[in-house]
Design an enzyme around this catalytic site. Structure first.
Site, PDB file in Angstrom:
ATOM      1  N   PHE A 239       0.704  -1.379   0.194  1.00  0.00           N
ATOM      2  CA  PHE A 239       0.045   0.060  -0.012  1.00  0.00           C
ATOM      3  C   PHE A 239       0.830   1.374  -0.106  1.00  0.00           C
ATOM      4  O   PHE A 239       0.500   2.179  -0.539  1.00  0.00           O
ATOM      5  CB  PHE A 239      -0.779  -0.018   1.318  1.00  0.00           C
ATOM      6  N   LYS A 241       3.450   1.976  -1.548  1.00  0.00           N
ATOM      7  CA  LYS A 241       4.065   2.368  -2.952  1.00  0.00           C
ATOM      8  C   LYS A 241       2.632   3.027  -3.597  1.00  0.00           C
ATOM      9  O   LYS A 241       2.885   3.859  -4.479  1.00  0.00           O
ATOM     10  CB  LYS A 241       4.710   1.269  -3.570  1.00  0.00           C
ATOM     11  N   GLU A 242       1.438   2.158  -3.300  1.00  0.00           N
ATOM     12  CA  GLU A 242       0.293   2.648  -3.966  1.00  0.00           C
ATOM     13  C   GLU A 242      -0.060   4.157  -3.757  1.00  0.00           C
ATOM     14  O   GLU A 242      -0.250   4.963  -4.418  1.00  0.00           O
ATOM     15  CB  GLU A 242      -0.617   1.940  -3.645  1.00  0.00           C
ATOM     16  N   ARG A 243       0.153   4.376  -2.370  1.00  0.00           N
ATOM     17  CA  ARG A 243      -0.233   5.818  -1.868  1.00  0.00           C
ATOM     18  C   ARG A 243       0.858   6.704  -2.357  1.00  0.00           C
ATOM     19  O   ARG A 243       0.379   8.045  -2.678  1.00  0.00           O
ATOM     20  CB  ARG A 243      -0.328   5.834  -0.235  1.00  0.00           C
ATOM     21  N   GLY A 246       0.009   7.745  -6.113  1.00  0.00           N
ATOM     22  CA  GLY A 246      -1.036   8.311  -6.261  1.00  0.00           C
ATOM     23  C   GLY A 246      -0.853   9.801  -5.704  1.00  0.00           C
ATOM     24  O   GLY A 246      -1.312  10.807  -6.488  1.00  0.00           O
TER      25      GLY A 246
END
Ligand SMILES: Cc1cc2nc3c(=O)[nH]c(=O)nc-3n(C[C@H](O)[C@H](O)[C@H](O)COP(=O)(O)OP(=O)(O)OC[C@H]3O[C@@H](n4cnc5c(N)ncnc54)[C@H](O)[C@@H]3O)c2cc1C
Length: 381
Positions: A239, A241-243, A246
């Site tokens: 999560f 890296k995802e955040r 984004g």
């Protein structure tokens, strides 16, 4: 200061790709409610865009994270949020755990073709009864010989109707809580898989979002990423890296929106003078640019922490929180300064307004970010 000549050359390559291969088709893809991920990803894979930080052995470029920063900043020059989202789900949301904890064989089977753009990925965490509360997911995996039998439903899955593999979070018992989970790569070609529905949304039309049904889907055990029982921790790591990606896309897209609004208000006349000659408008836009710069620097700080191998969970949560809120503020304020023109479909700000709303909800809602920050700060002792 952060970017070398090579990074800047890469920026030009991505910028030109977005201008030639994405923007001319965005209106059509928005209309169709899906973009052709297989076709686009193949082109991106050929240019080496899809595995920037992954090892060359698995089709990656082994590049430093500044290349990912550049990639995300330039992708957000696409004239919609949906296509960039579908791309970064593939590059930075469904593959980090596979790349870090997958077996060599699993990486050869899925990461290598993913980096080459030959297959499309999705991340399957959220369910009808569990979104913010990831520890409450119910999708079950039962051992049977060399396989797992997977049963459950995943909801709101980006790329879900056209993915070739889903990085799926499942659990081994009915006891809820973070124990007993694992991540497993699940190809939707297996018997028992179906797309329940393609979901209609407020925005991000060009990104397909699916409800995915797993009815006793038999998946080989060697498709599991890492150890049984470690899935929750691996997903929490993934999560981050995802955040961060984004949040990086948000600073870039917000900056573009403000600069577009400056240009518009310079030429739009009201009461005999350009709109921007109103001090209120100048100050509002100047203040937004200041906040965007602060977000950008926080994102760059996270990038440095990531490259140093430090835990940047708190900082990524702060960045994601700020990115979601600032995106809403920038889009709302700028749309206002466009007046009626801002409300028109033909004006880019109207699409940004509806697409940008997602950032405060997806990848962990604002309130979840606040909870993580409070926990890391030790507010509860
Ligand atoms: C367009 C789109 C694409 C998505 N893509 C994916 C994907 O590819 N893969 C995937 O797995 N998921 C995906 N999601 C799901 C997304 O991550 C979830 O919607 C999000 O995590 C919120 O979960 P929820 O919708 O179940 O909201 P809920 O958990 O029902 O929460 C609703 C609201 O309650 C508030 N809230 C929740 N918990 C707390 C708390 N503890 N304290 C205070 N307030 C709280 C928040 O405001 C939250 O928005 C996507 C969602 C959308 C809309």
């Amino acid at each position: 200061m952060y970017f070398t000549e090579e990074h800047e050359m890469f920026r030009q390559t991505v910028r030109s790709f977005v201008e030639r291969q994405i923007n001319p088709y965005v209106d059509q893809w928005e209309e169709e409610g899906i973009f052709p991920a297989h076709d686009l990803f193949k082109k991106m894979g050929d240019l080496g865009f899809l595995g920037l930080n992954y090892p060359e052995e698995y089709g990656g470029a082994n590049a430093d994270y500044w290349y990912t920063v550049v990639f995300a900043e330039e992708l957000s020059r696409a004239n919609c949020g949906g296509v960039p989202m579908g791309i970064v789900v593939h590059t930075d949301m469904c593959t980090p755990a596979l790349a870090q904890f997958g077996s060599h064989e699993l990486k050869r089977k899925f990461l290598l073709p993913a980096c080459r753009g030959e297959i499309v990925g999705a991340i399957g965490v959220s369910e009808p009864d569990a979104g913010s509360d990831v520890a409450s997911i119910r999708t079950r995996a039962e051992k049977d010989g060399d396989d797992y039998i997977i049963t459950g439903t995943k909801l709101y899955i980006t790329n879900g109707t056209q993915a070739d593999f889903i990085c799926l979070l499942v659990r081994t018992s009915d006891d809820l809580g973070y124990r007993g989970m694992f991540l497993i790569i699940t190809p939707p070609t297996l018997e028992g898989f179906s797309v329940g529905r393609k979901l209609r949304k407020l925005g991000n039309y060009s990104s397909d979002t699916g409800e995915l049904v797993f009815d006793h889907v038999r998946v080989p055990q060697w498709y599991r990423i890492g150890a049984e029982g470690k899935g929750f921790q691996l997903q929490m790591q993934q999560f981050q890296k995802e955040r961060l990606i984004g949040s990086i896309m948000a600073h870039s897209s917000c900056e573009r929106t403000v600069r577009d609004t400056v240009a518009y208000t310079k030429q739009r006349m009201a009461f005999g003078k350009p709109l921007i000659s109103n001090q209120w408008i100048q100050f509002k836009l100047a203040e937004l640019l200041t906040e965007i710069e602060a977000l950008k620097q926080l994102n760059y700080h996270c990038a440095r922490m990531l490259m140093e191998g430090l835990d940047f969970t708190k900082e990524a949560s702060m960045a994601k929180l700020k990115a979601g809120r600032l995106t809403r503020e920038v889009n709302d304020t700028c749309l206002q300064f466009y007046g009626g023109m801002g409300y028109m479909e033909e004006t880019p700000i109207s699409r940004r307004y509806r697409d940008g709303r997602l950032l405060s909800i997806g990848a962990g809602a604002d309130e979840i970010m606040l909870g993580i920050i409070a926990k890391y700060e030790g507010f509860l002792g």
